[in-house]
Each structure stands twice: as C-alpha cells, then as structure tokens.
Motif scaffolding. Structure first.
Motif, PDB file in Angstrom:
ATOM      1  N   HIS A 143     -98.737 -67.374  -2.697  1.00 33.60           N
ATOM      2  CA  HIS A 143     -97.984 -67.489  -1.439  1.00 33.60           C
ATOM      3  C   HIS A 143     -97.762 -68.948  -1.057  1.00 33.60           C
ATOM      4  CE1 HIS A 143     -99.438 -63.244  -0.254  1.00 33.60           C
ATOM      5  NE2 HIS A 143     -98.171 -63.186  -0.585  1.00 33.60           N
TER       6      HIS A 143
ATOM      7  N   HIS B 162     -90.209 -62.589  -5.837  1.00 29.17           N
ATOM      8  CA  HIS B 162     -90.493 -62.802  -4.411  1.00 29.17           C
ATOM      9  C   HIS B 162     -89.864 -64.046  -3.828  1.00 29.17           C
ATOM     10  CE1 HIS B 162     -93.441 -59.730  -5.192  1.00 29.17           C
ATOM     11  NE2 HIS B 162     -93.792 -59.713  -3.930  1.00 29.17           N
TER      12      HIS B 162
ATOM     13  N   CYS C  88     -89.950 -58.139  -3.368  1.00 27.40           N
ATOM     14  CA  CYS C  88     -89.613 -58.821  -2.114  1.00 27.40           C
ATOM     15  C   CYS C  88     -88.346 -59.649  -2.174  1.00 27.40           C
ATOM     16  CB  CYS C  88     -90.792 -59.661  -1.665  1.00 27.40           C
ATOM     17  SG  CYS C  88     -92.106 -58.613  -1.033  1.00 27.40           S
TER      18      CYS C  88
ATOM     19  N   ALA D  78     -98.842 -52.533   4.353  1.00 26.55           N
ATOM     20  CA  ALA D  78     -98.434 -53.722   3.605  1.00 26.55           C
ATOM     21  C   ALA D  78     -98.282 -53.395   2.123  1.00 26.55           C
ATOM     22  CB  ALA D  78     -99.449 -54.844   3.820  1.00 26.55           C
ATOM     23  N   GLY D  79     -97.697 -54.331   1.433  1.00 19.87           N
ATOM     24  CA  GLY D  79     -97.162 -54.237   0.082  1.00 19.87           C
ATOM     25  C   GLY D  79     -97.886 -53.522  -1.044  1.00 19.87           C
ATOM     26  N   CYS D  80     -97.460 -53.765  -2.256  1.00 24.31           N
ATOM     27  CA  CYS D  80     -97.953 -53.214  -3.531  1.00 24.31           C
ATOM     28  C   CYS D  80     -97.592 -51.739  -3.721  1.00 24.31           C
ATOM     29  CB  CYS D  80     -99.453 -53.360  -3.693  1.00 24.31           C
ATOM     30  SG  CYS D  80    -100.010 -55.029  -3.928  1.00 24.31           S
TER      31      CYS D  80
ATOM     32  N   GLY E  96     -92.821 -55.490   2.618  1.00 21.59           N
ATOM     33  CA  GLY E  96     -92.826 -55.524   1.151  1.00 21.59           C
ATOM     34  C   GLY E  96     -92.584 -54.176   0.499  1.00 21.59           C
TER      35      GLY E  96
ATOM     36  N   SER F  27     -90.453 -59.137   3.950  1.00 22.64           N
ATOM     37  CA  SER F  27     -91.099 -59.175   2.639  1.00 22.64           C
ATOM     38  C   SER F  27     -92.599 -59.425   2.808  1.00 22.64           C
ATOM     39  CB  SER F  27     -90.465 -60.285   1.805  1.00 22.64           C
ATOM     40  OG  SER F  27     -90.643 -61.517   2.465  1.00 22.64           O
ATOM     41  N   CYS F  28     -93.303 -59.638   1.685  1.00 19.96           N
ATOM     42  CA  CYS F  28     -94.756 -59.867   1.752  1.00 19.96           C
ATOM     43  C   CYS F  28     -95.102 -61.007   2.701  1.00 19.96           C
ATOM     44  CB  CYS F  28     -95.295 -60.211   0.371  1.00 19.96           C
ATOM     45  SG  CYS F  28     -95.625 -58.769  -0.627  1.00 19.96           S
TER      46      CYS F  28
ATOM     47  N   ASN G  32     -95.712 -60.427   6.451  1.00 17.70           N
ATOM     48  CA  ASN G  32     -96.947 -59.843   6.991  1.00 17.70           C
ATOM     49  C   ASN G  32     -97.529 -60.729   8.083  1.00 17.70           C
ATOM     50  OD1 ASN G  32     -97.578 -57.367   5.560  1.00 17.70           O
ATOM     51  ND2 ASN G  32     -97.657 -58.636   3.737  1.00 17.70           N
TER      52      ASN G  32
ATOM     53  N   ALA H 244    -102.233 -59.257  -2.286  1.00 18.16           N
ATOM     54  CA  ALA H 244    -102.607 -58.257  -1.272  1.00 18.16           C
ATOM     55  C   ALA H 244    -104.074 -58.421  -0.883  1.00 18.16           C
ATOM     56  CB  ALA H 244    -102.350 -56.850  -1.798  1.00 18.16           C
TER      57      ALA H 244
END
Lengths: 184, 765
Positions: free
Chosen positions: B98, B232, B260, B489-491, B518, B553-554, B557, B605
């Motif tokens: 990130h 991403h 993302c 949240a994502g994944c 995400g 996107s991620c 968050n 994550a």
C-alpha cells in the motif's frame, strides 16, 4: 498407510525435517473406540459438515450423535450446528465457534465444558479440513496436556490420532459403525 | 538543546505544530514503541491466539529448526514468538504494498500537478484526513503534505523490518505490538493514497449517490477491442481513458478491469467495466476475450505471461513491482512499442504509465481485428467433461476451497451443467484442479461455460464519509440506536462468493450501516434477487441506517476507519491531533463498528485488519483467515472486564465482554451474522441502544441456531436492556441461569487502566 504408522521423519532431522510430531493413523475402528473409551473426560467438537454431509442414507451428524450417546461424551456445537442437533433431540453441552473452543482448550487449568475439569481427549468431526488443521496445530503446539482425535475421512496430520484417508463412502460408513459397535 | 528537544523540534517542523487548528497531542509521528502500552493493554484482554502453519522456522542458516513441543530454535526463538514474527513479516508486505502504491501515485500526481496542488475533497468534507491528523498530527493541505505522510511510513517500516531479522525481538507480544504499529502505518498509507488519487484524478467526493456501473464479464462487448486492466494502481488506466477521450475512441474500445484498478477506473470513467474480483482473474484470462492485458501491481497472477500466450493476448507490464522478466522498452517510441506488441507479438515492460496507456490502446486497435474470441459453449463443455474418468479425485484433493470438483465435472459429462455452474460461484480461481488433472481437462473453462456470462451492477466508489453524515449518525451510533457499522473489506478467498451479498443484505435490512470496498464490493454486486436487482440497486448509498455504500478500492478502506475517527473528533469533539490513544479508546468503547474480511487472502488484508484492531475496531474473518495463523480473542466471561468510569475516575468491573473479540475466524455465514452483531456491541450502549442490538442478536440466533443465545446473560446489563418483543422469554431465561444485573457506564474508558501519558480527564468532553 499401514496401521500404526506415522508420517515419515528422516534421520537427519536438523536440516531436512518438516516437523517431528504427526498423527498416528488409527485404521481399526475397534482401536478408535478403545481410545475414546479410555478417555476420562472427552469432548466432541461438531463442525458444520456434520449437518450437510450424508453417509449412505444418514446424515454424518447421526453417526456422531450415536458415538456421543454410546459414551455419554460432552459436545460442543460449532458454527450453526446447534439447530440441527436440537432437531435430533440432542442439546449441545456448549456452543462456541471452532476457534473459540480451541482458545479455551489451550488453558491447562480450564475447568472444561460443564465444569467437569480438563478434557483429556478432544474429538473432531465435520469441521472444514483446512480450518480443523489450523485448530489442531494450535492444540498440538499449545495444549500438550490433551490428546486430539480427528474422526475425519480426509485425515489430519496435526492431530494426535486420525482416521485414515477414506475416499469411499461405504468404507467411511463401516468405520463409523465400527466405532459405534466398539463403544457399546 | 537536549537530544529529545531537538527531535521534538524536528517533529514540530514536519507537522507544522505552530498551526493552531488543534493542540498537538501526546504522540505526534509515533515511533515503534510509543504506543506499546496501548497495545499491551489490548492484548491483556484479547490475547494472541496462534495456529501455526508450519512446525519449523526456516529463516536462517542455523536451521531449519523444529519448534514443536516447546522446542526452541538455535537462536532461542519459541513457537509463539516465531508465529508473531511471521505475522509481522506478512503485515510488512501488506503495508509496503500500500505504501509503495501511495508513494508512486503521489509522485506521479506531483509530477503532473506540482507538490503545492491543494487537496480538495469538496464542500462536504472538512476533516480531510482523519487518520493522518490523528497519527501524525499533520493537517495535510497539498500533495506535498501527503508525501510527508508516506515518508513517515517509510521511516517506521525500516525499523520494523529490522526487527524481523534473526536474533532480534524475543517476545511474541512485542512482535504483535510492532505488527499493530505496521497496521496503523498501513492505514496512513491507505489514506494518503486515496486522497491523492481523489484529488489528482478528480474522483467522486462529497457525493453520496455515485453512479451504478456494469459488473461481470457478460457486460463486455467482445466485438470491440478489449483492454484488460489487472491490479491496484489506476495511473495507466486513467491515462488510457484520457487518451481514448482525446482520440474520440471512448465508445469504440472496451476498458475492463479486475480487482481494485477496475474499481478505481470506474471512479474516473463510468463507461469502464468491472469484470469482477480477484477470483475471476484466471477464469477471464483463460477466455481470451482480452486483446491486450495491462498488469500493474498487487494481486496480479504471476503466470500472466503464460496465460496471455495461451490465448494470443498481448501483455504490457508497467510497474517496477511486476516486471515478469520482460524487456524494458520504456525508452522506445510508442509507435515502435506498438509494433513490437502487435507485429512481433512481444510481451513488454513499459515503466511509464502514460506511454504504457497509449501503447495498450494502439495495440488493442491493431490486434483486435486479427483475433478470434471464441468462448467454450455449454455443448462443447459437456463433450469435453465427458473425458473425465470420474474416479481419480485428484481435482478434489487439490481444491484449495475443498469443493467437489470431480463430481461436478463428471456430472457435466453426463449433460448436467448445474453443479459446475454452482461451483463457479464458490471457486477462488486458483487453478490447482486443472494442474492436477491427468487428462488436462480445462476445468476453469468448463465452469465458466456452465455458469454463462451474467451481468450485474456495482456502485462507483464514493470515497470519504461526509462530515454532515457523521454529525447526523454520530449520536445514534454512539448511543447504540443505529446497531452498528460493518465494513466488508477486500479479497476473494470466499467459501461462496454469494455469502457477502447475503450477509450485507441481512445487515442492511436490520438497519446496520454497511460499507464495502475492493473485491468484497464487487462480490456483493454479483448476486441478484428475484426481481433481478443487486444490493446496490435496492439500498440507499448514504452513511445512514440501512445504507449500503461502496467506499472504493482497497485503499479506500481508510475512509471507514476515518469515519470512526470522525465520530470521536466531529461528533464528540475529542481533539484528534496526534492523539491516537484517546481516539482509539473512544472507538473501542463507544463506536459500534466491526470489519469483516470474509475472503481473507492477501498480506494487505492482514495489514489492514491488524491496523483496524489497533484503532479499536474488531475483525471477523472467514474460514481461510485461520491461515493468517494469529487471532486476538478474549476468554469471554472468564476475563477481567474492568474499565474506568471517566466521570468518577473509579475502576468498575463491567462484567460484560464487549467487544467480545478483536479478531476471530468463523466457519459459516450463518455463524458470522450473530458474531458481527456481537462485535458491534459496546460498553457505552444506552439501554435502548443495547435493546436494539440484542433484538437483532436474538432474532438472528433463533433463526440460525434455533434458541435464545447461550451467552445472552453476558450482554444484558439491566432489565431495561432486554428487547420488548422477547421480554418474557428472556427474563425467564436469565432467571434460570442466575443472571445478576451489571453496571452500565456512560463514559467507559480503558485509559487509566494502564501506564499512559493521556489523563483520564481527557476522555471527558
């Protein structure tokens, strides 16, 4: 795998090993019944596959409940198993998710389900295999005071005792019935 | 001037301490150990739980060392400490991904707009960067200020990485404290990254009702040239949109994305299509619909070059994180690059997002007319599946999601495609079944053919929660009358992709505020009701009771954690500037929020989740989350739940385990639902608020587990907490289990229960 054999550990364990403690495969259901019978205060953990998986014409849960009844074993219903257990006339002795009950089992001084003292044997059936394997790894490393037995036809190397890998449903049914016969 | 004073002066310079927007709190730019006491206090209640993935430590040349049965490694490390070290290493991977993404975008946008380019999030957002304000003590005003935030993250990360070296840290609790620090840094990076792209690319902000865009690979018009974006980092994708606009080609080329980058592209270009979450990546690449694949960074399959070759698609990689061993052609003219891609069929690395964008468009235009994009039909799928020998079960044994692949394939061979179609919804797209098949059956293609090409909708990511919304919902959230805020949240390592939509809808129906980001945001869109509507078409997109929001996107968050901070800072008027403990304590005790990563897969994550916990936000993981190997759980009623009453400054034993856990794995969605509801309970809930939360808990528990909750007595403090509908039944139950009333506090805090510079009086406003 032949009866009583462990996972292979090489001679020079220093640089090649992948772990030195692995489950003993209990291929004979009579021996499985003896292990369960010997336990002073066993606990049976029931995962959600017990309520979705059929063994022949019966639910896996029905076989597990037979084992439970045969030895008056305390039960822990994980996930959303409780509702189905009630339908079969059995109220679980406790309701936790799999990781929660393992968290308690790690404590050597935990007084156990219904406060009857530490459990010496924990049986698992119907927990997602990957999740069960993580839980069994936790107990293997952090709960040396108890033994674990994976009554699962896919086998669990992180348990102390495991049923062998049993791909054929008919053999699985025979294994479960063998345990039940051995307990009565 | 002492060393400490010099250091303080340096910090004051970085955060412009002289600016009087708020007094600087106790922990500006906190160092690795500055919040250690807070972490240790959290872990006193929520002890780390380890589920080792491996019995060994394989990190240095003293070993391998076996750590089973209380053995220690040659360096002296034990199993718990080794697990905590691996967790820190994983969190560092995630935060670095990130952070580097943020650093890249900020530099890219500074190059375009200059470092003094002002941050403008519109007239609905005044607290522009709640995380950066609280952690650093800096109120960022320009893109250059965001660079300061990322530089702080970079400085701290190097110390954390150093701690993972052999022969360093020797305590699992200290490793966990460092992992918390890493998670917090991750949130700084997320916020800096998303604010940069919102500002630099003019993404939606200060808008509640963002547009609905198309989702699913059925939405892609394969008669047009198709560019597939994977990853991403949307810098190249947005440059592609600019180029297509300039050339008047926007309607003539399909821009489609996975993960993302797809979501971020739709924040810039509503015409772009979202193929789906990560789990769809291998499926879609195998269809051959894409003429050109553009890979950027994070969650991109590492065998894309081979997959592209299989289908004859072109490949351009443009990130220094993923170079695939390709020739670096960045210095060549765009025309020459296009010739290499379209003419010589070369896969290339172009380390310039603008140039990569132009090359991708031109190559797609050149390649598309020459390619035949034929997709496997259901009839062909039946014929191919007929080659399955039915007995070997190798596909089953290799399924990472434990699915009955072999049964579905053999049934497909007999003409019944339904089980395969069902599998498509549960498959995480790892492809291990195909790799294990002795007969080389294209199992993923068979699944895709059986499932067909569905079309769905997803709402464009909206970015920050507005200050006005916070003022409106702050009170009901803190008092408990809005039962909770849940972030999915994502994944996409789901037991079933439909679970997210199911859980999100159950909560929205019960007036929770549901936020998504995400891959989870995409997965929630991949389910339609009987009327053919997705969750985004059925529920309002506002941050209010019953709202369903896609924050983005991620990296978006950050805005949900930011909303929790804003409740403390805007609604409760607590000073946030460099005041981490004060704000996190407020969230832990009063903001009924939890985060759900139902498909936990990536190290990113894990970093996000670990950061959320340090902020006081509990985390619920799906079954694959056990493979992260660490959780934080209480022992429920067996633990000490003593807090300080902020008004009297006296210790009070509340005897209520809220929030019950800070990180837990559950196995099924039916179990996840009541667990989320419990994780949204807080000590500060008023009796009417607690009654609303208990009403939801009881009703969900009864529906899925058949009775009143077995632990109900833990959460009923006074009879006024008991929901009216269940009053008689609950009171009878409480009497039977010997329940006794518990104290209910209006200002519970754990500040004062551990060594800290923050006075208890600071919690009182």
């Amino acid at each position: 795998m032949p009866e009583g054999e462990f996972l292979f550990v090489p001679y020079y364990t220093v640089n090649t090993l992948t772990g030195t403690k692995a489950a003993r495969v209990v291929s004979d259901p009579v021996e499985a019944a003896e292990i369960i019978d010997r336990a002073r205060n066993p606990l049976y953990i029931l995962g959600p596959e017990t309520i979705t998986s059929e063994v022949g014409e019966k639910l896996l849960l029905e076989y597990v409940l037979e084992i439970v009844r045969a030895n008056n074993i305390l039960t822990c219903a994980t996930a959303h198993v409780k509702k189905k257990m009630l339908e079969f006339g059995k109220r679980p002795d406790c309701v936790y998710d799999i990781i929660e009950i393992i968290h308690f089992l790690k404590m050597p001084d935990w007084q156990g389900v219904r406060g009857r003292g530490s459990h010496d044997l924990v049986l698992f059936t119907g927990v997602r295999c990957d999740l069960a394997e993580r839980g069994l790894a936790t107990l293997k490393h952090f709960a040396p005071h108890l033994k674990t037995f994976a009554v699962c036809r896919r086998g669990h190397p992180n348990a102390d005792y495991t049923a062998p890998v049993i791909p054929r449903m008919e053999k699985w049914r025979e294994y479960l019935e063998g345990i039940i016969r051995g307990l009565y | 001037m002492s060393k400490t004073e010099k250091f303080r002066e340096k910090i004051n310079g970085i955060i412009r301490a002289e600016e009087p927007w708020e007094a600087v709190g106790h922990t500006p730019l906190p160092l690795v150990t500055d919040l250690r006491n807070w972490d240790f206090r959290l872990m006193k209640t929520y002890r780390p739980f380890y589920a080792p993935f491996c019995d060994l430590c394989c990190l240095c040349n003293f070993g391998k060392c076996d750590l089973t049965l209380d053995r220690k490694g040659a360096c002296g490390i034990d199993m718990a400490t080794q697990q905590a070290r691996m967790i820190l290493i994983s969190c560092l991977m995630g935060a670095a991904a990130h952070g580097a993404h943020g650093r890249h975008l900020i530099e890219h946008l500074i190059e375009k707009h200059g470092e003094n380019h002002p941050l403008d999030l519109g007239d609905q957002v005044n607290v522009e960067a709640p995380i950066i304000r609280t952690v650093l003590g800096l109120k960022p005003k320009t893109l250059g200020d965001l660079r300061r935030a990322v530089e702080y993250v970079e400085r701290e990360l190097i110390h954390l990485v150093a701690a993972t070296h052999t022969g360093q840290e020797g305590s699992n609790l200290d490793y966990e404290s460092k992992a918390f620090h890493c998670g917090m840094l991750d949130h700084v990076a997320l916020e800096a990254c998303d604010i940069a792209q919102i500002t630099g690319f003019n993404y939606p902000t200060s808008v509640v009702e963002t547009p609905l865009v198309e989702l699913g690979w059925g939405t892609i018009d394969r008669t047009k040239p198709v560019i597939l974006l994977v990853g991403h980092n949307a810098a190249a994708a947005n440059s592609m949109t600019d180029y297509l606009r300039r050339k008047n080609l926007l309607d003539k080329v399909e821009l489609a994305g996975i993960c993302c980058t797809a979501l971020d592209t739709t924040r810039y270009n509503e015409g772009a299509k979202v193929v789906g979450p990560l789990a769809q990546q291998r499926f879609f690449l195998k269809t051959g619909i894409a003429d050109v694949i553009v890979a950027d960074e994070q969650c991109v399959l590492t065998d894309i070059p081979a997959l592209a070759k299989e289908t004859g698609a072109a490949l351009i990689a443009w990130s220094d994180k993923i170079c695939y061993g390709l020739d670096n052609v960045t210095e060549k003219e765009t025309g020459e690059i296009v010739k290499m891609i379209a003419g010589e069929k070369k896969q290339v690395l172009v380390l310039d997002p603008d140039k990569a964008a132009q090359a991708a468009v031109e190559a797609a235009l050149a390649l598309a007319p020459t390619r035949k994009k034929t997709i496997l039909t259901p009839e062909q799928a039946v014929e191919i599946a007929g080659r399955c020998r039915k007995k070997c079960e190798k596909c089953n044994q290799n399924c990472a999601n434990l699915l009955p692949v072999g049964t579905a394939v053999s049934q497909a061979g007999e003409g019944n495609l339904e089980p395969l179609a069902d599998l498509f919804r549960k498959c995480t797209g790892c492809g291990k079944c195909e790799a294990a098949c002795d007969f080389n059956l294209p199992i993923l293609k068979l699944m895709a053919a059986a499932a067909g090409a569905e079309k769905y909708k997803v709402r464009v990511g909206r970015g920050p929660i507005h200050d006005v919304e916070i003022r409106k919902v702050g009170s009901p959230i803190v008092l408990g009358t809005i039962p909770g805020v849940v972030l999915f949240a994502g994944c996409s390592n789901y037991p079933d992709v439909g679970d997210v939509a199911w859980m999100a809808e159950e909560l929205a129906r019960r007036k929770y505020i549901v936020c998504l980001s995400g891959c989870a945001a995409m997965a929630a869109g991949m389910y339609k009701d009987a009327d053919g509507k997705t969750i985004y078409e059925k529920y309002p997109p506002s941050f209010d009771a019953g709202g369903v929001l896609n924050v983005g996107s991620c990296v978006s968050n950050a805005h949900v954690v930011g909303a929790a901070i804003k409740i403390a800072n805007i609604f409760a008027a607590l000073p946030g500037r460099a005041n981490f403990e004060l704000i996190a304590d407020y969230i832990l005790n009063r903001v009924g929020a939890c985060a759900v990563v139902w498909g936990p897969y990536s190290q990113k994550a894990l970093a996000i989740g670990t950061g959320a916990i340090r902020w006081g936000i509990p985390l619920l993981l799906g079954p694959h989350g056990a493979k992260y190997r660490r959780l934080f759980m209480s022992k429920k009623e067996y633990d000490d739940w003593t807090v300080i009453d902020g008004r009297t400054e006296q210790l009070v034993d509340t005897r209520e385990p809220t929030p019950e856990h800070m990180a837990i794995v559950v196995e099924t969605r039916e179990r996840a639902l009541p667990t989320m509801i419990k994780l949204c309970m807080r000590r500060n809930d008023t009796s009417p608020g607690r009654a609303i939360k208990l009403h939801q808990y009881i009703s969900v528990y009864k529906e899925h587990l058949g009775t009143l909750p077995d632990d109900l007595q833990n959460f009923v403090r006074t009879e006024r907490d008991v929901p009216l509908v269940y009053k008689k039944e609950v009171l009878a139950y409480l009497k039977a289990v010997g329940w006794q009333p518990k104290p209910a506090l209006s200002l519970p805090t754990i500040i004062g229960t551990y060594e800290t510079k923050v006075p208890v009086s600071a919690t009182l406003r």
